[in-house]
Scaffold this motif. Structure first.
Motif, short mmCIF file in Angstrom:
data_model
loop_
_atom_site.label_atom_id
_atom_site.label_comp_id
_atom_site.label_asym_id
_atom_site.label_seq_id
_atom_site.Cartn_x
_atom_site.Cartn_y
_atom_site.Cartn_z
N LYS A 1 0.84 -1.21 0.00
CA LYS A 1 0.00 0.00 0.00
C LYS A 1 0.87 1.25 0.00
O LYS A 1 0.61 2.21 -0.74
CB LYS A 1 -0.92 -0.02 1.22
CG LYS A 1 -1.85 1.18 1.31
CD LYS A 1 -2.75 1.10 2.53
CE LYS A 1 -3.66 2.31 2.63
NZ LYS A 1 -4.52 2.24 3.86
N VAL A 2 1.91 1.25 0.83
CA VAL A 2 2.83 2.39 0.88
C VAL A 2 3.49 2.61 -0.48
O VAL A 2 3.60 3.74 -0.96
CB VAL A 2 3.90 2.18 1.97
CG1 VAL A 2 5.01 3.23 1.87
CG2 VAL A 2 3.26 2.24 3.36
N PHE A 3 3.94 1.53 -1.11
CA PHE A 3 4.60 1.63 -2.41
C PHE A 3 3.66 2.24 -3.45
O PHE A 3 4.06 3.11 -4.23
CB PHE A 3 5.05 0.24 -2.87
CG PHE A 3 5.69 0.24 -4.23
CD1 PHE A 3 7.03 0.56 -4.38
CD2 PHE A 3 4.95 -0.09 -5.36
CE1 PHE A 3 7.63 0.57 -5.65
CE2 PHE A 3 5.54 -0.09 -6.62
CZ PHE A 3 6.88 0.24 -6.76
N THR A 4 2.41 1.81 -3.47
CA THR A 4 1.44 2.33 -4.43
C THR A 4 1.20 3.82 -4.22
O THR A 4 1.17 4.61 -5.17
CB THR A 4 0.11 1.57 -4.32
OG1 THR A 4 0.34 0.18 -4.56
CG2 THR A 4 -0.91 2.09 -5.31
N LEU A 5 1.04 4.22 -2.96
CA LEU A 5 0.81 5.64 -2.65
C LEU A 5 2.02 6.49 -3.00
O LEU A 5 1.89 7.59 -3.53
CB LEU A 5 0.47 5.80 -1.16
CG LEU A 5 -0.91 5.30 -0.73
CD1 LEU A 5 -1.02 5.30 0.79
CD2 LEU A 5 -2.00 6.20 -1.33
N ARG A 6 3.21 5.96 -2.73
CA ARG A 6 4.43 6.72 -3.03
C ARG A 6 4.60 6.88 -4.55
O ARG A 6 4.99 7.95 -5.02
CB ARG A 6 5.64 6.01 -2.43
CG ARG A 6 6.93 6.81 -2.53
CD ARG A 6 8.04 6.14 -1.79
NE ARG A 6 7.84 6.23 -0.36
CZ ARG A 6 8.51 5.50 0.53
NH1 ARG A 6 9.41 4.64 0.14
NH2 ARG A 6 8.28 5.66 1.82
N ALA A 7 4.30 5.82 -5.31
CA ALA A 7 4.40 5.92 -6.76
C ALA A 7 3.39 6.93 -7.31
O ALA A 7 3.70 7.70 -8.23
CB ALA A 7 4.15 4.54 -7.40
N SER A 8 2.20 6.97 -6.72
CA SER A 8 1.19 7.94 -7.15
C SER A 8 1.66 9.36 -6.86
O SER A 8 1.45 10.28 -7.67
CB SER A 8 -0.14 7.68 -6.42
OG SER A 8 -0.64 6.41 -6.73
N ARG A 9 2.32 9.54 -5.73
CA ARG A 9 2.81 10.88 -5.40
C ARG A 9 3.89 11.33 -6.38
O ARG A 9 3.92 12.50 -6.78
CB ARG A 9 3.36 10.91 -3.97
CG ARG A 9 3.51 12.33 -3.47
CD ARG A 9 4.33 12.47 -2.23
NE ARG A 9 4.25 13.81 -1.72
CZ ARG A 9 4.83 14.88 -2.28
NH1 ARG A 9 5.54 14.72 -3.39
NH2 ARG A 9 4.69 16.08 -1.78
N VAL A 10 4.77 10.42 -6.75
CA VAL A 10 5.83 10.77 -7.71
C VAL A 10 5.22 11.18 -9.04
O VAL A 10 5.64 12.17 -9.65
CB VAL A 10 6.79 9.58 -7.91
CG1 VAL A 10 7.73 9.84 -9.07
CG2 VAL A 10 7.59 9.33 -6.63
N ARG A 11 4.21 10.43 -9.49
CA ARG A 11 3.56 10.78 -10.77
C ARG A 11 2.89 12.15 -10.68
O ARG A 11 2.96 12.94 -11.62
CB ARG A 11 2.54 9.71 -11.15
CG ARG A 11 3.17 8.39 -11.60
CD ARG A 11 2.15 7.50 -12.28
NE ARG A 11 1.09 7.09 -11.38
CZ ARG A 11 1.14 6.00 -10.63
NH1 ARG A 11 2.19 5.22 -10.66
NH2 ARG A 11 0.13 5.69 -9.84
N MET A 12 2.24 12.44 -9.55
CA MET A 12 1.57 13.74 -9.40
C MET A 12 2.59 14.87 -9.32
O MET A 12 2.33 15.97 -9.80
CB MET A 12 0.71 13.72 -8.13
CG MET A 12 -0.51 12.82 -8.21
SD MET A 12 -1.61 13.21 -9.60
CE MET A 12 -1.98 14.93 -9.25
N SER A 13 3.75 14.61 -8.75
CA SER A 13 4.78 15.64 -8.63
C SER A 13 5.31 16.07 -9.99
O SER A 13 5.82 17.19 -10.15
CB SER A 13 5.94 15.14 -7.76
OG SER A 13 5.49 14.84 -6.46
N ASP A 14 5.23 15.17 -10.98
CA ASP A 14 5.73 15.48 -12.32
C ASP A 14 4.75 16.32 -13.13
O ASP A 14 5.11 16.82 -14.21
CB ASP A 14 6.04 14.19 -13.07
CG ASP A 14 7.24 13.45 -12.48
OD1 ASP A 14 8.07 14.12 -11.83
OD2 ASP A 14 7.33 12.23 -12.66
#
Length: 258
Positions: free
Chosen positions: A209-222
């Motif tokens: 769950k943490v990995f999925t949320l972190r990946a989503s945050r990276v995509r949003m940051s771009d």
């Protein structure tokens, strides 16, 4: 040894020194004291400390890489974060396993281990709170550093790892020693490998769950800043919740069955 829990441990590579001829070196007393203090802080011998610093002096400047100091600082903080995240994973596994052991001892405790089990479990709970706060701090520091990078300085070089990895070697060693102590404590309380595996499965699901949320945050940051400015705070809140330590279960009435 903690062969049951350890998720991937980071190995610190060391050059073979057995066949290297010795080299005499004279140091002024003040400089020698500084080297000794630095070696102690990094968990290395004086020789290893001197070699690491000499090597870094030849590699610490790369003209073609912008923001070199920022990249080195970022990688150091990333490795420190890795130590904390590994600690968190293992401590959460033991937290679940220890409180399960407490519940089992509340039913039957012929060896009188219940009080000790509760004390160890509460100690792990306290450590988790400190680790989570340190993780938040390191993640915030990484974001602050990344915000300072110039647009064309996103390249990475292996030599950065060779410089900063030795600086966190002592932290990795301390983390692994804590994990080994927890395993010995758990075994002494009658804990089994099967109990650890149950807790480990729950922790693996939480990490996904943490990995999925972190990946989503990276995509949003771009995305452009105005696109993600409303979504990023919500993602950050979800990520903090997934990384946080759950509250300890309330102690039950300690009535032992005859």
């Amino acid at each position: 040894m903690l062969h049951h829990v350890v998720m991937a441990r980071t190995e610190i590579s060391r050059p073979a020194t057995a066949n290297i001829p010795p080299f005499g070196l004279r140091l002024q007393p003040e400089l020698k004291e500084r080297v000794e203090a630095a070696a102690k802080a990094s968990g290395r011998s004086m020789n290893a400390e001197i070699v690491a610093r000499l090597q870094a002096s030849f590699e610490e400047r790369v003209p073609e890489l912008d923001d070199w100091e920022l990249h080195v600082e970022e990688r150091l903080v990333e490795l420190q974060r890795d130590v904390v995240e590994e600690d968190l994973m293992v401590q959460r596994v033991y937290k679940d396993a220890l409180w399960a052991r407490v519940r089992a001892l509340e039913i039957s405790d012929p060896a009188g281990q219940l009080d000790r089990a509760v004390k160890v479990a509460q100690g792990v709970d306290s450590d988790l709170v400190d680790l989570v706060e340190r993780l938040y701090s390191l993640q915030a520091k990484i974001r602050t550093i990344e915000a300072k990078f110039s647009a064309n300085s996103r390249k990475r070089y292996e030599r950065i790892d060779r410089i900063v990895t030795p600086q966190v070697e002592a932290e990795f060693k301390a983390s692994h020693a804590r994990q080994d102590r927890l395993w010995e404590e758990f075994k002494a309380l009658g804990g089994t490998t099967e109990e650890i595996e149950v807790a480990k499965a729950a922790e693996t699901a939480r990490q996904d769950k943490v990995f999925t949320l972190r990946a989503s945050r990276v995509r949003m940051s771009d995305l452009p800043s105005d696109t993600g400015e409303d979504i990023l705070p919500a993602l950050d809140a979800l990520l903090r919740g997934a990384q946080a330590s759950d509250p300890a279960p309330p102690p039950k009435a300690r009535k032992r069955m005859p």
